[in-house]
Every structure is written in structure tokens, then in C-alpha cells.
Design an enzyme around this catalytic site. Sequence first.
Site, PDB file in Angstrom:
ATOM      1  N   ASP B  27       1.030  -1.100   0.079  1.00  0.00           N
ATOM      2  CA  ASP B  27      -0.211  -0.014   0.179  1.00  0.00           C
ATOM      3  C   ASP B  27       0.843   1.323  -0.031  1.00  0.00           C
ATOM      4  O   ASP B  27       2.026   1.288   0.384  1.00  0.00           O
ATOM      5  CB  ASP B  27      -1.008  -0.082   1.314  1.00  0.00           C
ATOM      6  CG  ASP B  27      -1.772   1.072   1.320  1.00  0.00           C
ATOM      7  OD1 ASP B  27      -1.844   1.726   2.442  1.00  0.00           O
ATOM      8  OD2 ASP B  27      -2.444   1.671   0.354  1.00  0.00           O
ATOM      9  N   ASP B  29       0.004   4.941   1.034  1.00  0.00           N
ATOM     10  CA  ASP B  29      -0.355   5.861   2.078  1.00  0.00           C
ATOM     11  C   ASP B  29      -0.302   5.269   3.497  1.00  0.00           C
ATOM     12  O   ASP B  29      -0.872   4.183   3.566  1.00  0.00           O
ATOM     13  CB  ASP B  29      -1.724   6.640   1.960  1.00  0.00           C
ATOM     14  CG  ASP B  29      -2.161   7.411   0.792  1.00  0.00           C
ATOM     15  OD1 ASP B  29      -2.994   7.079   0.023  1.00  0.00           O
ATOM     16  OD2 ASP B  29      -1.365   8.426   0.282  1.00  0.00           O
TER      17      ASP B  29
END
Lengths: 367, 302
Positions: B27, B29
Site C-alpha cells: 500500500d 499512504d
Amino acid sequence: MMLRSSSTIAATSVGVCHTQRLWSHSVTLNYRLSQFAGNPLLSNSAFVKWKRSIGSSNKNNRFRMATKALAQPLQNADELIDSVETFIFDCDGVIWKGDSLIEGVPETLDMLRSKGKRLVFVTNNSTKSRKQYGKKFETLGLNVNAEEIFASSFAVAAYLKSIDFPKDKKVYVIGEDGILKELELAGYQYVGGPEDGGKKIELKPGFLMEHDEDVGAVVVGFDRYFNYYKVQYGTLCIRENPGCLFIATNRDAVTHLTDAQEWAGGGSMVGALVGSTQREPLVVGKPSTFMMDYLANEFGISKSQICMVGDRLDTDILFGQNGGCKTLLVLSGVTTLPVLQSPNNSIQPDFYTNKISDFLSLKAAAV
Amino acid sequence: MSSLQSQALSVENFKDVLDSVEAFLFDCDGVIWKGDQLIDAASQTLDMLRHKGKKLVFVTNNSWKSRSQYAEKFKSLGISVSPDEIFSSSFAAAMYLKVNNFPTQNKVYVIGGDGILDELQLAGFTAFGGPGDADKTIDWKQNGFFEHDKSVGAVVVGIDPKINYYKLQYGTLCIRENPGCLFIATNRDAVGHMTPSQEWPGAGCMVAAMCGSTQKEPVVVGKPSTFMMDFLLEKFNLSCSKMCMVGDRLDTDILFGQNAGCKTLLVLSGCTTQSDLQDPSNNIQPDFYASKISDMLDLLGA
């Protein structure tokens, strides 16, 4: 194979970044809510599941209303009129459509009054206060007092009063003028409303949105000036102010702002706040029975003596059924006969007819 | 699916992970960056993994940018990543339409950012709406008719800080009135760190607004839906058992990895804290957890 966390409310997973859930308000409110037996305010997740079933025709939904006898076309109007003391009317699609009066309404209301019937008007529309609605009735030539009108804007203020919402707490409003006026009349301080529609934000490092820690309730209703600033403000209040209430005027998916078409309704704005807070609101408008219980108490009426007349199955008719009254669907608004009779529809009013002026034209069949 | 308690990443168990995993899915963020700032030693960690021959793929629910814009962001932070290694939910929406043979003569209405518009246009679709509708208002005094394009065959909804009534109404009419119109959500994250200092409503907010007015549930293309996983597994010819998903959110990243059957590593450098993970109400348990991805570097060096 999808894993679902126990906190899932929606049909797909929603974020649970913050496990801190501000449910503490429900403990203090339960004693008040218990006044409203059978009130869907207490079972919002069931309400949500039911609402989803209407659009998705999910045959496996667990909250289907108990199978009822099919709605009957109204034939003997006098019999229905004689069997009740009070008529509760929805407004949009029953009394008026947009700003035009529906045919035969004044004469019908006069006839019912002349027979000694009490008339009450209950609308989910929160853009006006009951006083402002009174003016609308007057403009259309109808003889109706503000005290006979129960708009969801009024319901919010009435609800806060019923739970002794502290006067030193504030209310953040995502909604229009009607809600602000009713809160003011009831002596509550509010922030927000239409003027926050002009507020802008810049999502850049260093920008921090502050919010008033004295906000004890966020009220969400239909809002044509809806924007991200309001969503964030409301979200911060609900997530961070301990015990902050989340109240919805109503959850109507669409509304007839103009006669010609449907417009995204309060259900949209409320949905947005549900999406960002992952909390379900307390709903004061139809089909929650809050307004029904309130007016039954206010006027000393027994619910078996009431007939609810409306044009929407999932708000008006369900409202009447939840309250235990007779129900009459009129086809002068959003619901058509094919929709009523569709196999996907499980809400059956007692009766249906074209419009309320049928009360004048339908007579008992000759024996 | 394992419901065993998550283990802290350690020298021993990380060695096993490195031996058995061929591809790492990250991922972005809260894992690689926070806002526009790189998380400590993220760059060195990715270099180490590449050096060891591991495939790296970046999977983000943030639909605001396109893949090539994300590649630019990586570059500006000193990390070399090809757009082909990035799977943003903006890209996923376009791929969903492609794999489902969405007719190119149908249009797509977008409630979201340029990232979605760009990816749709790159994939050969006619898309409109997006930031262009941010300033549109309705003259309520006119009592006029709100028109909408009857050839819109899909409405795509993603994060949109410029959400307004016009967009809600436009999307609502398309979904309710255009026969067969698809309702696609890039993702349903409730909140996200749009600024480093606080969380802001995410796509979950705009999507739920549309659910409220249409009474329909969308097809979700972003995490934790397996759509992106199925797509990249096929694209890179990977096997789930040899993959590890690294993320900071339990109900998107970790669930995404678990749904596919890969190993999962939660990092605490984003929106989930150790107490969130260990809270009794949480029943999503990643295989491992660490404070940040550079723990992998530290554990190797130990």
C-alpha cells in the site's frame, strides 16, 4: 470468499481505522427512547438493511415485512372515514406537487373537517419550518394551522427537547433553513447550515480544520449546499466530541423538488456522514415513528383511530404500519400502481386510491 | 483464514518470509509516504528487496492520481518505480470496464478526480464530470429541468473533496434512469490522511452518498475487493502463496491480502495503532506486524 469484520454494516467492508466508537450517548438516551415502543430509532441497522432491499430486490434479505394481505382499492370511502378520528397526510404528492395544489384537495379537507375529523400534516421535508409550511398552505388557499404541521425540521427540535438536550451544547447543522428556524424557536444554539456551503478548504500540509468541542449533536438533512467542508466538520464532531449525537431528519433517497423529476434526497447527505463516521444516525422522520408518537401524545389520540395517507410506500405507509394505524396510498405522487403491485414490493397499505379527492367521489356501493 | 494473533515481525519469521515470498505488494499512504513525505528509510527498504530479486507492486485505493502521476510522485521522493508496477483504484476502475467489455460508445460519468478521468481516457473510454463539475450550481429559482446524458453507461465514484449537489444529482439520475447503468466505486475507505495532521472523509463518504440516493450497492474495484488482486496475479503471473501484502489498514490492505490467500504484514506507520490491532473488537489479524517497512532492513542487519 470475503472475510467480514464484525463491525461491517454496509454490504461491503468499511474502514475501521478508529476503533473508538462513541456509543455512550445510547446509554443515556435509552430511557427516553423506551417511550417510543416499536420505534425504528432503536433498530437503525435493520432499517438500513431494509432500505437496501428495496432497490436491490435482494430475495434473501432478512428484514422483509411480514406478508400482508394485498392492498385493496378504496371503494367505500365513508366507511374508512367513519372508522377513524384523525387523518395524517403527507404533503408532497398528496396535497401538492411542487408548488401546485392537487385537484380537489381544499374541498376534501373541508369535508373531513366538517365531519369532525382531526387533520395533521407530516412531511419529511426539512427545508422549511412548520411556520413556513403554514404560509405555503395559506398561499395555496388551504385552512391549516402551523400546529397541525409536523415537518422533520420540527421533529429534530422536538426530539432534542424530549431528551433534555443541554442548552449549553451546540448543534451542527448540515441542512437548510427550516432546521435552523426550528432549533432557534426551541432555544438551541446552532452552527453551520446553508452559510457553510460557501466555505472552502485546501488540502495541503499545515492546514488543520478546527471544530467546536461544544457541539453535542450533528443534524443531517436534505442539503442543496452540501460540500466537503460540512462533511468533515460533522465527521470531526461525531468522531471526536464525546457523546455527540448523530441525528437524521430523514433518509428519503429522492424527493420531488420540482413536479417534473426526482432529485437526490436527504438519504444522500445522511449516507455521506454514515460513510465517513461509520455510525448509523437516529432518524426522526418517517418511517421512524417518532413524529407519530409525538403527535399522538400531544393530541391525546389513539393510534387505532388514525389513518395515514401518503404517496410513498417506504416512508408514509411504513410509518403508518409501524405506528399501528390504517394506511391509504394515493397514486397522485411518486408511487404508481405497477410499483405497488410489483412482486418486489412487500409493503401493502390497507387501501389505495388515485387521489384524496376520491373521498368525495367514492360512495358506498348500492347493496 | 487464520484468526491467530498477529506476531511481531522478528529476525526469524522475517527470514522465513524472505525465503518463501517472491513478490511484495505495498500500500502507499501510511506505508511508503504520509501526505507528501517519505516514511523513514522506505527507499532503502525497497532497494534491498529489489536487490534480493523480489518483485514489487504498489496497490493504492487513492484514486486522486493516475498511475503515471503516482510514478511521478515516487520519482519526486527519490524512488524509481515504473507506472506498470502501480495499481491505483483509478486504474482499477478503467480495467474493470475493459475486462467487462464496456461499450466504448457509452460514456462514463465521474464523481472524483483527474486520476480517474485520465485512466478512463487512456483505456479508450469517453469520460466526463470530475473536477470540471466542481463549480456547477443549480439555479433553484428557475424551477428548471435537470438534464443528464442518456448515453452514460457507468458512473464511477471515488474520493472527491469537491463533492456538491450537482454531482450527486447527475450521478443519481444516470444510475436510476439510464437502463443498465453501472455504479462503480473505486473504494470505500471511510477516512484518509489527506493532510499529515488529520484524517478527512474518504471515498467511502461519496460512495455512501450515492448509495443513499440510488438505493443500489456499487461494484467496488479497490481493496479489499479481489478485483485488483485477480488482475495483477494474471498480469505478473504470480502465485498468492508466494506473495506478501504490506499495508497500514486492517479492513482494506490486510483483508485484501487475506481474501487472496497471501501473507500479510501490518505496519504501524499509518492509520492503525498497536492498540487498534489488539482491541478485542478487531477480528482482522495480519500474519505479522511491524512499526514501519524499514524494520525489514533492521531485522536483516541484526
